[in-house]
Design a protein around this motif. Structure first.
Motif, short mmCIF file in Angstrom:
data_model
loop_
_atom_site.label_atom_id
_atom_site.label_comp_id
_atom_site.label_asym_id
_atom_site.label_seq_id
_atom_site.Cartn_x
_atom_site.Cartn_y
_atom_site.Cartn_z
N ARG A 1 0.84 -1.21 0.00
CA ARG A 1 0.00 0.00 0.00
C ARG A 1 0.87 1.25 0.00
O ARG A 1 0.59 2.22 -0.71
CB ARG A 1 -0.92 0.00 1.22
N ARG A 2 1.93 1.23 0.79
CA ARG A 2 2.83 2.38 0.88
C ARG A 2 3.49 2.65 -0.46
O ARG A 2 3.62 3.81 -0.88
CB ARG A 2 3.88 2.13 1.97
N VAL A 3 3.93 1.62 -1.14
CA VAL A 3 4.55 1.78 -2.47
C VAL A 3 3.56 2.42 -3.43
O VAL A 3 3.91 3.33 -4.19
CB VAL A 3 5.07 0.44 -3.02
N GLU A 4 2.32 1.96 -3.40
CA GLU A 4 1.31 2.52 -4.30
C GLU A 4 1.05 3.99 -3.98
O GLU A 4 0.91 4.82 -4.89
CB GLU A 4 0.02 1.71 -4.22
N GLN A 5 0.99 4.34 -2.70
CA GLN A 5 0.81 5.74 -2.32
C GLN A 5 1.98 6.59 -2.79
O GLN A 5 1.78 7.69 -3.34
CB GLN A 5 0.67 5.87 -0.80
N LEU A 6 3.19 6.09 -2.59
CA LEU A 6 4.37 6.83 -3.02
C LEU A 6 4.40 6.98 -4.54
O LEU A 6 4.76 8.03 -5.07
CB LEU A 6 5.65 6.15 -2.51
N ARG A 7 4.02 5.93 -5.24
CA ARG A 7 3.97 5.99 -6.71
C ARG A 7 3.05 7.11 -7.17
O ARG A 7 3.40 7.92 -8.03
CB ARG A 7 3.49 4.66 -7.29
N ALA A 8 1.86 7.17 -6.56
CA ALA A 8 0.90 8.21 -6.93
C ALA A 8 1.45 9.60 -6.63
O ALA A 8 1.28 10.54 -7.43
CB ALA A 8 -0.43 7.99 -6.20
N ARG A 9 2.13 9.75 -5.51
CA ARG A 9 2.69 11.06 -5.14
C ARG A 9 3.85 11.44 -6.05
O ARG A 9 4.00 12.61 -6.42
CB ARG A 9 3.13 11.04 -3.68
N VAL A 10 4.66 10.47 -6.45
CA VAL A 10 5.76 10.74 -7.39
C VAL A 10 5.21 11.20 -8.72
O VAL A 10 5.66 12.19 -9.30
CB VAL A 10 6.67 9.49 -7.57
N VAL A 11 4.20 10.49 -9.21
CA VAL A 11 3.60 10.84 -10.50
C VAL A 11 3.00 12.24 -10.46
O VAL A 11 3.19 13.04 -11.39
CB VAL A 11 2.53 9.79 -10.91
N SER A 12 2.31 12.58 -9.38
CA SER A 12 1.68 13.90 -9.31
C SER A 12 2.72 15.01 -9.17
O SER A 12 2.47 16.14 -9.59
CB SER A 12 0.65 13.96 -8.18
N GLY A 13 3.88 14.72 -8.60
CA GLY A 13 4.89 15.75 -8.42
C GLY A 13 6.03 15.70 -9.41
O GLY A 13 6.99 16.47 -9.30
N ALA A 14 5.95 14.82 -10.39
CA ALA A 14 7.04 14.64 -11.34
C ALA A 14 7.19 15.84 -12.28
O ALA A 14 8.28 16.09 -12.80
CB ALA A 14 6.85 13.36 -12.15
N ARG A 15 6.14 16.58 -12.48
CA ARG A 15 6.19 17.78 -13.33
C ARG A 15 5.46 18.90 -12.62
O ARG A 15 4.46 18.67 -11.95
CB ARG A 15 5.53 17.51 -14.69
N TYR A 16 5.99 20.08 -12.78
CA TYR A 16 5.34 21.25 -12.19
C TYR A 16 5.59 22.44 -13.09
O TYR A 16 6.49 22.43 -13.94
CB TYR A 16 5.82 21.51 -10.75
N GLN A 17 4.78 23.43 -12.91
CA GLN A 17 4.85 24.61 -13.76
C GLN A 17 6.08 25.45 -13.40
O GLN A 17 6.40 25.65 -12.24
CB GLN A 17 3.58 25.44 -13.60
N GLU A 18 6.72 25.93 -14.44
CA GLU A 18 7.90 26.77 -14.26
C GLU A 18 7.54 27.98 -13.39
O GLU A 18 6.48 28.57 -13.53
CB GLU A 18 8.40 27.25 -15.63
N GLY A 19 8.43 28.30 -12.46
CA GLY A 19 8.22 29.44 -11.58
C GLY A 19 7.49 29.10 -10.30
O GLY A 19 7.37 29.92 -9.41
N GLU A 20 6.95 27.87 -10.20
CA GLU A 20 6.26 27.45 -8.99
C GLU A 20 7.10 26.40 -8.27
O GLU A 20 7.99 25.78 -8.85
CB GLU A 20 4.88 26.87 -9.34
N THR A 21 6.79 26.20 -7.04
CA THR A 21 7.47 25.19 -6.24
C THR A 21 6.58 23.95 -6.18
O THR A 21 5.39 24.08 -5.88
CB THR A 21 7.73 25.72 -4.82
N PRO A 22 7.15 22.77 -6.45
CA PRO A 22 6.32 21.56 -6.37
C PRO A 22 5.88 21.31 -4.92
O PRO A 22 6.57 21.68 -3.97
CB PRO A 22 7.25 20.45 -6.86
N ALA A 23 4.73 20.69 -4.78
CA ALA A 23 4.20 20.41 -3.46
C ALA A 23 5.10 19.45 -2.69
O ALA A 23 5.26 19.57 -1.48
CB ALA A 23 2.79 19.82 -3.57
N GLU A 24 5.70 18.50 -3.41
CA GLU A 24 6.59 17.52 -2.77
C GLU A 24 7.79 17.29 -3.67
O GLU A 24 7.72 17.45 -4.88
CB GLU A 24 5.87 16.19 -2.55
N ASP A 25 8.88 16.84 -3.07
CA ASP A 25 10.11 16.53 -3.80
C ASP A 25 9.97 15.13 -4.40
O ASP A 25 10.07 14.12 -3.69
CB ASP A 25 11.29 16.60 -2.84
#
Length: 156
Positions: free
Chosen positions: A15-39
């Motif tokens: 379950r933890r791996v799946e949660q981390l996977r989802a968080r990695v995917v959501s934070g893998a790209r972010y808009q220029e000039g903004e700070t990503p929510a997570e590293d």
């Protein structure tokens, strides 16, 4: 550690791996000039650590399952294979009985005299009895497996 505890840890790690996977995917790209929510890189590294732990748990669980004898059921691995195939057989026989019975068990009813009568190609009552016997066998083997999970110590 008992086998049952290792199984619970394995489920939690998955379950933890799946949660981390989802968080990695959501934070893998972010808009220029903004700070990503997570590293995303840190999350990816954390997922790697959890996966290493998961692999170790899986290896130990599999080793334990293959070594533990359950009497007439063979090893714990044999019993798990038997339970899995019983569940599949139960599913197939249930589907066959449901199909043979027709929609809502009304497979032989005609609305008009000109309509063709649907006839069952399978003995529904016998299939239902077989489904009940399979369900009982699944419950029995599952109980034996669960008992072994709490009695057996996890191997290294």
């Amino acid at each position: 550690m008992k086998l049952a505890e290792a199984l619970a840890e394995r489920a939690e790690a998955a379950r933890r791996v799946e949660q981390l996977r989802a968080r990695v995917v959501s934070g893998a790209r972010y808009q220029e000039g903004e700070t990503p929510a997570e590293d995303a890189a840190a999350l990816l590294a954390e997922a790697g650590e959890v996966l290493e732990t998961l692999e170790t748990l899986i290896r130990r669980i599999n080793r334990t399952n293959a070594a533990v004898e359950m009497g007439p059921d063979g090893t714990l691995t044999d019993a798990l294979a038997r339970r899995d195939t019983l569940r599949l057989r139960h599913s197939v026989v249930t589907a066959a009985a449901d199909a043979a019975a027709g929609a809502g068990g009304r497979g032989h009813v005609r609305q008009l005299r000109s309509e063709l009568t649907m006839v069952s190609a399978l003995p529904v009552a016998e299939l239902r009895a077989q489904v009940d016997a399979l369900a009982r066998e699944i419950r029995e083997i599952d109980t034996r497996i669960q008992r072994m999970n709490w009695e057996v110590d996890l191997l290294d």
